[in-house]
Design an enzyme around this catalytic site. Sequence first.
Site, PDB file in Angstrom:
ATOM      1  CD  GLN A   1       1.825  -9.212   6.000  1.00 59.72           C
ATOM      2  OE1 GLN A   1       0.669  -8.835   6.158  1.00 59.72           O
ATOM      3  NE2 GLN A   1       2.357  -9.431   4.824  1.00 59.72           N
TER       4      GLN A   1
ATOM      5  CB  SER B   1       3.056  -4.701   4.023  1.00 56.12           C
ATOM      6  OG  SER B   1       1.843  -4.693   4.742  1.00 56.12           O
ATOM      7  CG  LEU B   2      -1.285  -5.537  -0.402  1.00 57.44           C
ATOM      8  CD1 LEU B   2      -2.419  -6.475  -0.061  1.00 57.44           C
ATOM      9  CD2 LEU B   2      -1.816  -4.202  -0.891  1.00 57.44           C
TER      10      LEU B   2
ATOM     11  CD  GLN C   1      -3.125   0.472   2.263  1.00 63.71           C
ATOM     12  OE1 GLN C   1      -3.097  -0.631   2.792  1.00 63.71           O
ATOM     13  NE2 GLN C   1      -3.994   1.387   2.598  1.00 63.71           N
TER      14      GLN C   1
ATOM     15  NE  ARG D   1      -2.767  -8.149   4.925  1.00 58.97           N
ATOM     16  CZ  ARG D   1      -2.137  -7.015   4.699  1.00 58.97           C
ATOM     17  NH1 ARG D   1      -2.690  -6.096   3.913  1.00 58.97           N
ATOM     18  NH2 ARG D   1      -0.954  -6.784   5.239  1.00 58.97           N
TER      19      ARG D   1
ATOM     20  CG  HIS E   1       2.751  -4.102   9.448  1.00 62.94           C
ATOM     21  ND1 HIS E   1       2.613  -5.416   9.085  1.00 62.94           N
ATOM     22  CD2 HIS E   1       2.655  -3.383   8.299  1.00 62.94           C
ATOM     23  CE1 HIS E   1       2.445  -5.494   7.781  1.00 62.94           C
ATOM     24  NE2 HIS E   1       2.467  -4.270   7.278  1.00 62.94           N
TER      25      HIS E   1
END
Length: 316
Positions: A252, A94-95, A13, A119, A203
């Site tokens: 995560q 991340s994503l 993102q 998510r 996170h």
Amino acid sequence: MKVTNLAIVFPGQGSQSVGMLDDLADGFAVVRDTFAEASDVLERDLWSLVTEGPKSTLDQTQVTQPVMLAAGVAIWRCWQELGGPLPAMMAGHSLGEYSALVCADAVTFADAVRLIEVRSRLMQRAVPEGEGAMAAVLGLDNQQVVDLCREQAQGQVLEAVNFNAPMQVVIAGDRDAIKRGIAAAKEAGAKRAIQLPISVPCHSSLLRAAADELAQSLADTHFSMPSAEILLNVTVTSPSDPDDLRMLLTRQLHSPVRWVETVQAMAARGISTMIESGPGKVLTGLGKRINRQINALPVFDRAGMEKAMEAIANAE
């Protein structure tokens, strides 16, 4: 053909923009086809949001996440159509891990889109609007930022969550704690400490409850072992089996992104070329700051792909 010194990485993102992938879409039908596939799963038109905006909608977490997943996969499919070599390793920020897992045949694209929809929804509702925040701190080392977060938490959540590059750390937590963290970082000599336009404290431990809910969707999804080695954010290691993969994807959501360690681990394993499969150059820029021995290249348009293929051929 697999190239042993090649890694492909996928951004998360923040790399989205209105009009991204226009160049590739003009030359590759697979770009629109990939977005159409995701749109069919979600029953909303993602491509029109990418091409027309508005930016305010594109930047919403529940829109951004499936859009970035589709973008990473679409670019990978273009790379394959052009005959781009297979990488020895993959990783995602991340994503971006979900994009990597799709491209490494560990999960189907449709299932990944469904997971990302869950998510993003869980993340958006995890913390009420206006109560969470994130900020970027530049010019302090990791330990300084970690210590600063501990000192300024004052009973709230304030944590270092993205170790993106040397002297570049993102913090997340409760909004008031973030404000204290920004002020303390500036006082400690940070070159910059600025709140990011993100309301979800990604996170951080504030997302533990969301992670517990996501675990159920991950349990209901079929995963295979990846066809390429994937280094995951939480441990900077590869999953040992599908259940381990599900566990790491769950963790995560509330664990730091260890991107510096990820890039350095790639270098230690012989990676000398890193291709960024996503719109923009965020990971390319970070890669150059982390390890200048790695040739980091973006491939969000045809010219970039051809340049990357030439660099790989010349490096062999």
